[in-house]
Every structure is written in structure tokens, then in C-alpha cells.
Design a protein around this motif. Structure first.
Motif, PDB file in Angstrom:
ATOM      1  N   SER A 881       0.832  -1.200   0.000  1.00 38.49           N
ATOM      2  CA  SER A 881       0.000   0.000   0.000  1.00 38.49           C
ATOM      3  C   SER A 881       0.872   1.256   0.000  1.00 38.49           C
ATOM      4  N   THR A 882       0.328   2.308  -0.585  1.00 37.68           N
ATOM      5  CA  THR A 882       0.984   3.607  -0.539  1.00 37.68           C
ATOM      6  C   THR A 882       0.438   4.378   0.659  1.00 37.68           C
ATOM      7  N   LEU A 883       1.332   4.858   1.520  1.00 32.79           N
ATOM      8  CA  LEU A 883       0.938   5.489   2.769  1.00 32.79           C
ATOM      9  C   LEU A 883       1.487   6.911   2.844  1.00 32.79           C
ATOM     10  N   ARG A 884       0.766   7.765   3.523  1.00 32.12           N
ATOM     11  CA  ARG A 884       1.282   9.080   3.887  1.00 32.12           C
ATOM     12  C   ARG A 884       1.570   9.027   5.381  1.00 32.12           C
ATOM     13  N   ILE A 885       2.836   9.173   5.734  1.00 37.26           N
ATOM     14  CA  ILE A 885       3.275   9.009   7.112  1.00 37.26           C
ATOM     15  C   ILE A 885       3.742  10.345   7.659  1.00 37.26           C
ATOM     16  N   THR A 886       3.203  10.725   8.804  1.00 31.67           N
ATOM     17  CA  THR A 886       3.723  11.876   9.533  1.00 31.67           C
ATOM     18  C   THR A 886       4.733  11.360  10.534  1.00 31.67           C
ATOM     19  N   TYR A 887       5.938  11.884  10.468  1.00 29.01           N
ATOM     20  CA  TYR A 887       7.072  11.301  11.199  1.00 29.01           C
ATOM     21  C   TYR A 887       7.775  12.375  12.021  1.00 29.01           C
ATOM     22  N   ASP A 888       8.007  12.084  13.297  1.00 29.38           N
ATOM     23  CA  ASP A 888       8.767  12.980  14.174  1.00 29.38           C
ATOM     24  C   ASP A 888      10.245  12.617  14.023  1.00 29.38           C
ATOM     25  N   ALA A 889      10.968  13.424  13.257  1.00 28.65           N
ATOM     26  CA  ALA A 889      12.369  13.112  12.967  1.00 28.65           C
ATOM     27  C   ALA A 889      13.262  13.264  14.188  1.00 28.65           C
ATOM     28  N   ASP A 890      12.861  14.099  15.152  1.00 26.08           N
ATOM     29  CA  ASP A 890      13.664  14.265  16.358  1.00 26.08           C
ATOM     30  C   ASP A 890      13.487  13.069  17.293  1.00 26.08           C
ATOM     31  N   ALA A 891      12.238  12.668  17.501  1.00 29.13           N
ATOM     32  CA  ALA A 891      11.952  11.529  18.388  1.00 29.13           C
ATOM     33  C   ALA A 891      12.101  10.190  17.662  1.00 29.13           C
ATOM     34  N   LYS A 892      12.256  10.258  16.317  1.00 30.90           N
ATOM     35  CA  LYS A 892      12.406   9.068  15.483  1.00 30.90           C
ATOM     36  C   LYS A 892      11.247   8.090  15.704  1.00 30.90           C
ATOM     37  N   LYS A 893      10.038   8.591  15.480  1.00 27.63           N
ATOM     38  CA  LYS A 893       8.871   7.729  15.596  1.00 27.63           C
ATOM     39  C   LYS A 893       7.770   8.230  14.677  1.00 27.63           C
ATOM     40  N   VAL A 894       6.922   7.286  14.269  1.00 22.89           N
ATOM     41  CA  VAL A 894       5.790   7.602  13.415  1.00 22.89           C
ATOM     42  C   VAL A 894       4.683   8.222  14.268  1.00 22.89           C
ATOM     43  N   VAL A 895       4.156   9.359  13.793  1.00 19.04           N
ATOM     44  CA  VAL A 895       3.101  10.056  14.524  1.00 19.04           C
ATOM     45  C   VAL A 895       1.726   9.604  14.044  1.00 19.04           C
ATOM     46  N   SER A 896       1.560   9.495  12.737  1.00 22.04           N
ATOM     47  CA  SER A 896       0.274   9.072  12.185  1.00 22.04           C
ATOM     48  C   SER A 896       0.489   8.452  10.817  1.00 22.04           C
ATOM     49  N   ILE A 897      -0.508   7.658  10.376  1.00 22.72           N
ATOM     50  CA  ILE A 897      -0.463   6.991   9.079  1.00 22.72           C
ATOM     51  C   ILE A 897      -1.802   7.177   8.384  1.00 22.72           C
ATOM     52  N   THR A 898      -1.753   7.624   7.126  1.00 19.78           N
ATOM     53  CA  THR A 898      -2.939   7.739   6.296  1.00 19.78           C
ATOM     54  C   THR A 898      -2.737   6.897   5.049  1.00 19.78           C
ATOM     55  N   VAL A 899      -3.734   6.083   4.714  1.00 22.24           N
ATOM     56  CA  VAL A 899      -3.633   5.233   3.534  1.00 22.24           C
ATOM     57  C   VAL A 899      -3.995   6.053   2.305  1.00 22.24           C
ATOM     58  N   VAL A 900      -3.042   6.130   1.360  1.00 23.13           N
ATOM     59  CA  VAL A 900      -3.266   6.867   0.114  1.00 23.13           C
ATOM     60  C   VAL A 900      -3.819   5.927  -0.947  1.00 23.13           C
ATOM     61  N   GLU A 901      -3.191   4.787  -1.115  1.00 27.40           N
ATOM     62  CA  GLU A 901      -3.632   3.785  -2.085  1.00 27.40           C
ATOM     63  C   GLU A 901      -3.540   2.418  -1.422  1.00 27.40           C
ATOM     64  N   ALA A 902      -4.687   1.816  -1.152  1.00 27.39           N
ATOM     65  CA  ALA A 902      -4.727   0.580  -0.368  1.00 27.39           C
ATOM     66  C   ALA A 902      -4.494  -0.639  -1.244  1.00 27.39           C
ATOM     67  N   VAL A 903      -3.672  -1.550  -0.744  1.00 30.66           N
ATOM     68  CA  VAL A 903      -3.486  -2.867  -1.355  1.00 30.66           C
ATOM     69  C   VAL A 903      -3.784  -3.892  -0.258  1.00 30.66           C
ATOM     70  N   PRO A 904      -4.947  -4.539  -0.294  1.00 27.72           N
ATOM     71  CA  PRO A 904      -5.278  -5.505   0.764  1.00 27.72           C
ATOM     72  C   PRO A 904      -4.269  -6.645   0.807  1.00 27.72           C
ATOM     73  N   ALA A 905      -4.066  -7.189   2.012  1.00 23.97           N
ATOM     74  CA  ALA A 905      -3.165  -8.330   2.178  1.00 23.97           C
ATOM     75  C   ALA A 905      -3.666  -9.500   1.346  1.00 23.97           C
TER      76      ALA A 905
END
Length: 995
Positions: A881-905
Motif C-alpha cells: 500500500s501507498t501510505l502518507r506518514i507523519t514522522y517525528d524526525a527528532d523523536a524518530k517515531k511515526v506520529v500518524s499513518i494515512t492510507v493513500v492507495e490501499a493494497v489488501p493483504a
């Protein structure tokens, strides 16, 4: 005679007939002519070509189902071959510029194609006469006869250009590569090799279609010359696809030059052989690590199980000399492709009781009787007892496949067995891992038990037994913890123990002064490395009140009795407050608790005293050391009995209203005999979102103090959801719930005050102790509490922080904060600061002390740590899947994830989930064949008829779910492996369905 006279003779009346003609044969001539005509028409019809069509015109066109047509185009895929029931089938894809269609060839036609070498490869131009099959979502075709396939193999050369790297613009060219094989994978499409040319690594595929009637042997470390077509895997990754095995040459690694162990690391990338003594074997991420030594230098050798299996565990010891050949890696470790025993060592059967953790990594052999046989997924586990002790024997599935059925039939309880493998520690206990089928010898009859009596020594005798296994006896004095290891003190001597061994000690039953025996190895006169502990003479501890525990008791074992005033979950650890005394339950013990205290419970807790921030706390290491004590004296009664009773009463009441009476809350309750107002601690109150006024409660009330000591909801009535403008003073004392937009936020000391409006009017929400809640203006909040009066106005008082739910406010477009977030590429992450956005493709999911995602974009790839709660539902959006990820580069962790283009498992058969899919999300469904419940996980063996598969479910994911043999389960998760066994691990509870 003239023509005129002849004519007269024929036609004039009265003339005699000259000759009589016989016409009876004309019917046979006419039939013969008809047959010849039909034959000519049949031959003409057979020689007529089927119509040439465009793929786009026939794909999905039901009118063309079963039609015979010709398609013409370029082969766009590596031909795929399969064997089912002993019959071959072949599939390749043709692209004519308007679309793609699969061409299938079935046995015996497929056999003929392979034997004759008539095999289309990527880039070939083909024309095929096929019969169409049009299905609802898929159209394919079938080749009818071999002469119906015409193709032009332009992509071939006797002397192709030798390249050292591949680029996408080389697609559909014929080249060759030469180098060392650094990786070998047996994938569904064939043998996939990684070839190191010295400049880069090149992928080479030996298609399985070439391997059906041909043998091809290659291994890691071999040098290969491989020509073929450059094919773009998944449209972007170039790889060489071999189309002629006769052009491939292999130089075996066995002939590599010998290099000294001390010098080997200085030749990265070189194919070489080394010889040395065997120092140990361990397991690492799907492969084994062999340590060799020449007496001074050490070299680690990475070996797949197939290579390690050449090491007969009954013929080697620490004195054995072995030869290993392979390629030296950049990390200074040799990647092995070949192994042989140069000088066998003298292997002896060791008494199990003499095996210690100091011997981990050593190859050992034991002989004993089987006490237990357990299937663990596709693996086998034995418990072997030789009279001196017991040990687990782990046989991985790959090893099990090498053991004959005759041997397996003799692996039964009570029968003797000889076991050879390397020693490993698993969950604090020693086990032997059998890495080759030659490491199991079933004797078919019991063997006589061995006897090994370890010397029993006291503290004063330890110096005489340095480095030796002993039974150390003495008086228990206390317990401490440091760097992952517990230490008990016995007669002033420290004894290290893993937590699993320490579980034999329950401090509620055996406290200070108990006589214990520790089996272990003497390090020196002040330290013993313990394997297990046995309590011989327990001394029960004297229960203490919480305020009797002091800092002077640090390290001592204590038992504390009191009332629970607070319970908190700290990232899996549990903190219980008894009176004012904190009790800490580490995650490992907390996960095994059969009883978790609640505020108000009277409990007895056993553990050791530790100093935390200058104050004493009790640490619980045994999950059985927390007991709930029954509260005596409470009897069933009614509200009217409160006026005359002296003992606690158990009441079933209706909850009428609530008010604050510092520092407690006053609850007005009633039954058919009357009403009363009772005080209750805040911790006893239920969440008003779930149970508010109007609910039926069961309470234990102390009539002398007018207090509620226990509270249980019998029939919950959630607080009614009202419009914010509908809350008024007529509801004072009643619990209500509202949902609206926050228009104002104010912090008052440690409290929080909100103005909330759903469009019907504004209401004040007061949250005592809520200053740390993250609430902003314009956010949507749901809150529940009781109505109170402040400055003549109605306000809602929230007495449970769990009754506040904050949502992000909806917006028409990106907010200022969102729009200001910088958009970066993966390659820029290392230099990024603050919160950034990434648009990436999700490649894999894994776990290493926390979940991490492997993602990529056109600039590169990265691993991002991510909280499980943020991961999308794999049934809707899995890897790929294509994801839009908001990432805290200082804390080195993912803040949120939004699915842009879904590919089911992908939904797969259980037998089709292989190690090739590591990190990928899949969906499987099957029948539960086996259930194994561990301390922190549940393992299911699931089979849908195609093969068994292990499903590993962390208990944090399983929740309160339980499983039984025979159930049908459907699971979505990611593919992982444990000791070479493939597993599917779900990471969301809602992705586990029991049907």
C-alpha cells in the motif's frame, strides 16, 4: 461420314440405335466425387487460420468464451511451470500493446514443449493460436497444439556482453554476468541467485521451467557465469533470466584457496577455505553461526542448515578440526557454502545433570529415555531424562524432514534415544537443538538411567569447587535484581538465577531463613551461577502492614497484607499501591497473573524490598505471590439496615445521584426499603460513559463510617448523551454525556476546564486532575460526568479521566499546522528535523523490541519504528500500500499513518506461506490442529488442507480470546520466522476471527 450425315443418323425418327450406353456406374462415380469434394473442403478448413484479435477486444468479452483465435505480441513474463499430480502445466503472458493475457499449456503438450526447448522468454515475439476462457474477473487462453505457437527468439547470443551491473534501460537485452554467488533462494519461479561481480550485486534467475528435466547445482560461494535476458521484475528491478542452461558454468567453492583464520577477515569478497577447531554453534535470524579458532584467533562462519548438517554431532567435539569454504563478508564473517570434518574429535555422551549454561554453543550428545513428545507447529520437541536430569530437545521442521518414518515411530514415551546437537538456552532453560537428521537415534527400547551425584557444599567450601557444578545448601537471606538477572543471597553468598528458575520460590510460603539447595556452577567463593533452586525447609514469613516496610529492609523478602488503594498499568508493568506502599510487578510476572487486584481489594503480596526514589517498594517476581483475602464480616442487608448494623453490609442498590465531598464522592443510593448517602473513593467509581446514575450496584458498605469499601456494577446504565444546550441545573447530581467542539480551554492548577458546544448551546466541562490531558480548541470531545452548579450555572464534572475522549476536528482542507509540515523524501530523513511528511510504499513489517515498517520511495528505503495502534488493518491496506506518514524526525517515531492507495493483504493457502514472504502481510484461514499457550503468547497450528502453518498470537493482541482444536480461524497479519519455521503474526485483535 460427314457431320451432317452423322447427325441425321442419330436423331431422325425410325433409325435404329447404334450403341447401347450403360449408366448404372454413374451413381458410384458421383458418390466418389462427393467424398473427394468433402475431403478437399475439410483440408481447406483445417489449413485456414483462426482470426487474429486484439487482447483488449476479447478480455472480459463473454461472447468470446471458448472461441479459437490468434494473439500476437511480446512475452511479458518469465514462464511459470507447475507440477500437480505428476502433470506439468506452463503459463506465460503475452502483451500486444492493448493489454496482456495469460497463455496456459497443459500436459502432455507442456512436456513436449519443455523437452523440445520450445519455451517463450521475456522479449520474444510470439503468435499463438489459442482457445479463450472468459471468467468474471479473469480471462486467459489455452494453447491447443504445438504448431499453433510461432515465436521469434531474437534475444539470444552465443557471445553476450559481460556486464558488472544492471540498469533498467538494459531491459530486453541479452547479456552475461560473472561473479560469486552470495545468496541462493529457491523461489516459486526457480532458483534466484545474488551474484557479486565486484562492482555490484546482480540478481540471476534460473527459471524453474529449465529445471524440470535438467539438474543444476549451485551454492553460496560458487563462482558462476550466467548469460540471459535482462527482465524488469515488477516493472522496475532488473534481473538476468537464463534461457539456456548449457551456457551457464559453475566453479565449485570447494576448490577455493586456504587462508589462515587470523588473516581471513582481511580479504572481504574473496572465496576461500579455512580450517580450525570448533568453538561453538548458535542460531541467528534463519541461519547458524559456527565459531572456529586456531587457538589464538576466532572466526565466525555464517552457515545455512544444509551446510551445518554436514557436521555429524556424534563425531565432533571442541577438539575437532573442520574445514569451511565460502565467501568472506564485509563484516569479517565467512559465509559458508561447504563444510567437512578434517579431524574428528572424541564425542562422549554427557550426563544431562552436568550440562550448564557455560557450555551454551557446544555440540553435545546425550542418551536417555523420552519422557514427553510434543508437536510445536511443524517442529518436534522431546523431553529426555537420563536419571541425572531432564532436558528439552528441539527438532526443527527441516531436521524432522530428514528423519525416517521408522525412527519417528520409535520416538515414544519411555523409549531410549541418543541425541546430538548444540546446547542453547530458551526461556531460561537449557535445550539441545538438533540441526541434522543424523543427530537423532531412536533405540526402540528403554536405557538404564545414569547417576551423577553432585557434591553438596556449604558456603565455606565453595572455594574448593571453583568452576565445578555443585549443590549449594544454605539459609535464604534475600533477593536483588541487576541487569536482567536475579540474585538470591544464601549464607552471604550471591547466587545468580534466571527468573524461570526463581519461580520455584514463592515468598508467601518461603521467606528469610528458609533452607534452600541451589544446583549450579561455582564462579568463586562469593558467587554461584545457579541453574535451579529447591526449597527444602520453608520458613513462612510474618505478614507486615504496609507502613512497617522500611528502607532498612532493602533486599529482604517480605509479605505484606493490606488494602489496595490504586492500580496502574505502566507499559505492561503493574503498579499496585497497598495503603501508601507501592508494589511493582514487572511485565513478565504481570503477564502471568491469574488474579489482578482492583482498588479496594484486601490482598497479601510477597516479594523483595527495593528502594525507588528514596522510598521502599515491594517487587513481585512470582505471579503466585499475590493473593486476594476474603473480607470477613459482610452480610447481605438492605439500606434500612444501615441505621442499626455494626458489621459491613452487602447491598444491592440503585444509584440515584452523586456529589463531591472532599476528598471523596457522596453517592445517594436506594432500594425498596429507603435511600442513603454513602462516601466512596474516586477509584471505586465506574466510568460514567459505561455506567452512570440509574445503574444497579452491588456495594459493601461500612455502616459505622458510612463508607463504601467495595463497588460492583450489576446492571449498567450508560449516562445519557444530551445536547450541550440541554444541560441545566434540574439535572444536578445526575450523570450525563455530551459531545461537541471545544471552544475554550483553560488550565486551573492541576485541573482542566473546557467550553463545549455541539451547536445547541455552550456548556462547561470541569475535569479534576485533567491538566495533563491534551485538548485543543476546535477539537471534538466526548465527556461524561455529573451535573453540578458553579456561579449559578450548570457544569459537568468529570471524575474519571477515561470518560474523556478527544477527536480531531474535521476540516475542509489542510490546517495551518498540517500545511506547514515539510514534505520530505526517504533519503532526506537522516538530516530532517521536527515533524515531516513522507509518501511511501509499505514493503515489510517486523518486530524487534517494538514494531518497525520497511518503506521506500524513489529516493531510497528506510525502517521506521511504529506503535502497533497506528498500523492499518491489513485486510484493507497491507504491504504494498501507498501510505502518507507523519514522522517525528527528532523523536524518530511515526506520529500518524494515512492510507493513500490501499493494497489488501493477499489471501493465501496455509501451505503456500513460505519464508519468501517474510515481512509481508497475508490473510490465512484454516482449522486449528494444535494449541500451545505460553506465558505471553498463544501458538496455533492451522491447516486448510494445503499444509500446516504456525500462527503466533501475542497475548496483548489475543486479549481474552481462547482457542480450541477443531475451530476454524481466519487471521490477518505479517509473515515472520522462528528457528527456520514460518509464522503468521497478527497485530490487531479485530484481525483474528474464530468461526
Amino acid at each position: 461420314m460427314t457431320e451432317k450425315k452423322r447427325e441425321k443418323k442419330l436423331y431422325y425418327h425410325g433409325l435404329k440405335e447404334q450403341k447401347k450406353l450403360d449408366v448404372s456406374r454413374l451413381k458410384y462415380i458421383s458418390i466418389l466425387l462427393s467424398v473427394i469434394g468433402v475431403a478437399i473442403l475439410l483440408v481447406a478448413a483445417q489449413s485456414a487460420q483462426a482470426p487474429l484479435v486484439k487482447v483488449s477486444d476479447v478480455y472480459g468479452n463473454y461472447m468470446m468464451n471458448y472461441a479459437v483465435v490468434r494473439v500476437s505480441g511480446t512475452v511479458a513474463s518469465v514462464p511459470y511451470v507447475s507440477q500437480s499430480g505428476g502433470k506439468l502445466s506452463l503459463t506465460f503472458t503475452v502483451d500486444d500493446g492493448t493489454g496482456q493475457i495469460d497463455v496456459r499449456v497443459y500436459s502432455p503438450l507442456a512436456d513436449e514443449m519443455l523437452k523440445k526447448g520450445v519455451i517463450p522468454f521475456p522479449g520474444d515475439n510470439v503468435t499463438a493460436e489459442v482457445q479463450l476462457r472468459v471468467r468474471e474477473t479473469y480471462t486467459y487462453s489455452m494453447l491447443q497444439y504445438l504448431d499453433g505457437l510461432k515465436f521469434d527468439s531474437k534475444l539470444y547470443s552465443e557471445n553476450p556482453q559481460v556486464v558488472t551491473s544492471l540498469t533498467p534501460d538494459m531491459a530486453n537485452t541479452y547479456v552475461a554476468v560473472e561473479g560469486i554467488v552470495t545468496e541462493f533462494l529457491n523461489v516459486s519461479s526457480g532458483y534466484l541467485l545474488t551474484v557479486d561481480t565486484g562492482d555490484s550485486e546482480v540478481a540471476v534467475l534460473i527459471p524453474r521451467v529449465l529445471l524440470v528435466f535438467n539438474d543444476f547445482n549451485v551454492k553460496v560461494g560458487d563462482t558462476v557465469y550466467a548469460p540471459g535476458i535482462v527482465y524488469l521484475y515488477k516493472g522496475s528491478s532488473p534481473e538476468i533470466v537464463v534461457r539456456d542452461l548449457s551456457q551457464v558454468s559453475v566453479k565449485s567453492i570447494e576448490n577455493a584457496p586456504v587462508v589462515q583464520i587470523g588473516e581471513a577477515h582481511g580479504y572481504p569478497g574473496m572465496a576461500m577455505s579455512v580450517e580450525g577447531s570448533l568453538a561453538g554453534v548458535t542460531y541467528e535470524s534463519g541461519r547458524y553461526v559456527i565459531t572456529l579458532t586456531d587457538g589464538q584467533n576466532y572466526l565466525e562462519v555464517i552457515a545455512p542448515r544444509e551446510v551445518l548438517a554436514n557436521l555429524d554431532p556424534f563425531r565432533v567435539s571442541s577438539e575437532s578440526v573442520i574445514k569451511v569454504a565460502g565467501k568472506m563478508g564485509d563484516d569479517g564473517r565467512l559465509v559458508a557454502a561447504y563444510l567437512s570434518i578434517v579431524k574428528p574429535g572424541k564425542a562422549e555422551f554427557r550426563p544431562i545433570g552436568t550440562l550448564t549454561s557455560d557450555m551454551i554453543g557446544s555440540i553435545v550428545a546425550v542418551k536417555g529415555n523420552i519422557e514427553e513428545v510434543v508437536r510445536v507447529g511443524s517442529n518436534l520437541k522431546l523431553v529426555v531424562d537420563d536419571g541425572t536430569g531432564k532436558i528439552d530437545v528441539f527438532i526443527p521442521s527441516a531436521t524432522l524432514a530428514e528423519i525416517s518414518n521408522e525412527t519417528i515411530d520409535k520416538l515414544k514415551d519411555g523409549l531410549g534415544v541418543e541425541v546430538g546437537g548444540y546446547l542453547e538456552e530458551y526461556r531460561g532453560a537449557l535445550e539441545i537443538v538438533v540441526y541434522t537428521g543424523a543427530g537423532i537415534r531412536a533405540l526402540g527400547e528403554p536405557v538404564r538411567p545414569q547417576t551423577v551425584e553432585l557434591p553438596r557444599v556449604s558456603a565455606s567450601q565453595l572455594a574448593d569447587y571453583k568452576g565445578q557444578p555443585v549443590e549449594f545448601a544454605g539459609s535464604l537471606e534475600g533477593v536483588t535484581y541487576s541487569d536482567g538477572t536475579y540474585y538470591i543471597t544464601v549464607d552471604g553468598v550471591k547466587v545468580s538465577l534466571q527468573r524461570d528458575a526463581l519461580l520455584n520460590l514463592n515468598p508467601l510460603e518461603a521467606g528469610t531463613g528458609s533452607q534452600v539447595v541451589v544446583r549450579g556452577t561455582v564462579v568463586d567463593e562469593s558467587l554461584v551461577k545457579g541453574e535451579n533452586i529447591t526449597v527444602e525447609v520453608p520458613v513462612a514469613p510474618v505478614p507486615l502492614k504496609p507502613d512497617e516496610v522500611t528502607t532498612e529492609m532493602e533486599g529482604q523478602l517480605v509479605a505484606v497484607v493490606g488494602k489496595v488503594t490504586d492500580v496502574a498499568n505502566l507499559s505492561g508493568n503493574l503498579k499496585i499501591t497497598i495503603g501508601n506502599l507501592p508494589v511493582f510487578v514487572p511485565r513478565a510476572a504481570a503477564n502471568e497473573l491469574t488474579y489482578v487486584p482492583s482498588a479496594g481489594d484486601i490482598v497479601q503480596v510477597g516479594g523483595y524490598v527495593e528502594i525507588y526514589r528514596g522510598e521502599p517498594e515491594v517487587v513481585v517476581f512470582n505471579p503466585l505471590a499475590i493473593e486476594k483475602l476474603q473480607q470477613g464480616g459482610s452480610v447481605e442487608g438492605t439500606v434500612s439496615d444501615l441505621k442499626t448494623a455494626s458489621e459491613p453490609l452487602l447491598l444491592a442498590v440503585n444509584w440515584d445521584s452523586i456529589a463531591y465531598q472532599k476528598p471523596d464522592y457522596a453517592l445517594t443510593v436506594s432500594d425498596s426499603t429507603g435511600s442513603a448517602t454513602l462516601l466512596a473513593e474516586r477509584s471505586l467509581l465506574p466510568n460514567p460513559l459505561e455506567a452512570g446514575t440509574g445503574s444497579t450496584l452491588k456495594v459493601v458498605a461500612d455502616p459505622l463510617s458510612g463508607r463504601i469499601t467495595q463497588l460492583e456494577v450489576i446492571k449498567a446504565k450508560p449516562s445519557p448523551l444530551l445536547g450541550t444546550g440541554a444541560v441545566d441545573l434540574s439535572m444536578k447530581g445526575k450523570t450525563v454525556a455530551v459531545k461537541g467542539t471545544v471552544s475554550e480551554v483553560a488550565t486551573v492548577g492541576s485541573n482542566l476546564k473546557l467550553k463545549v458546544d455541539d451547536g445547541s448551546g455552550e456548556v462547561t466541562v470541569f475535569i479534576p486532575g485533567g491538566a495533563d490531558l491534551s485538548v485543543k480548541e476546535e477539537q471534538i470531545v466526548s465527556a461524561a460526568g455529573y451535573v453540578d452548579e458553579y456561579n449559578g450555572e450548570a457544569e459537568i464534572v468529570v471524575y474519571d479521566l477515561n470518560a474523556v475522549i478527544v477527536e480531531e476536528a474535521p476540516s475542509e482542507g489542510p490546517s495551518e499546522e498540517t500545511s506547514a509540515t515539510e514534505e520530505v523524501k526517504v533519503a532526506e530523513l537522516s538530516s530532517a528535523t521536527g515533524v515531516v511528511n513522507l509518501t511511501v510504499v509499505w514493503d515489510e513489517l517486523g518486530y524487534d523490541n517494538g514494531y518497525f515498517m520497511k518503506v521506500h520511495d524513489d529516493s531510497g528505503s528506510a525502517e521506521l519504528p511504529v506503535q502497533r495502534e497506528l498500523l492499518p488493518d491489513p485486510r484493507e491496506a497491507g504491504t504494498g500500500s501507498t501510505l502518507r506518514i507523519t514522522y517525528d524526525a527528532d523523536a524518530k517515531k511515526v506520529v500518524s499513518i494515512t492510507v493513500v492507495e490501499a493494497v489488501p493483504a493477499e489471501e493465501l493457502k496455509t501451505g503456500k506461506v513460505t519464508l519468501d514472504l517474510l515481512g509481508k502481510t497475508v490473510v490465512v484461514e484454516g482449522t486449528v490442529k494444535d494449541v500451545y499457550v505460553g506465558s505471553s503468547f498463544i501458538k496455533l497450528t492451522v491447516d486448510d488442507g494445503s499444509g500446516e502453518l504456525v500462527v503466533f498470537i501475542p497475548k496483548s493482541v489475543a486479549g481474552d480470546m481462547s482457542f480450541e482444536k477443531g475451530q476454524t480461524v481466519r487471521v490477518a497479519g505479517y509473515v515472520s520466522e522462528y528457528k527456520g519455521t514460518v509464522e503468521v503474526i497478527p497485530y490487531r485483535t479485530d484481525c483474528i476471527e474464530v468461526r
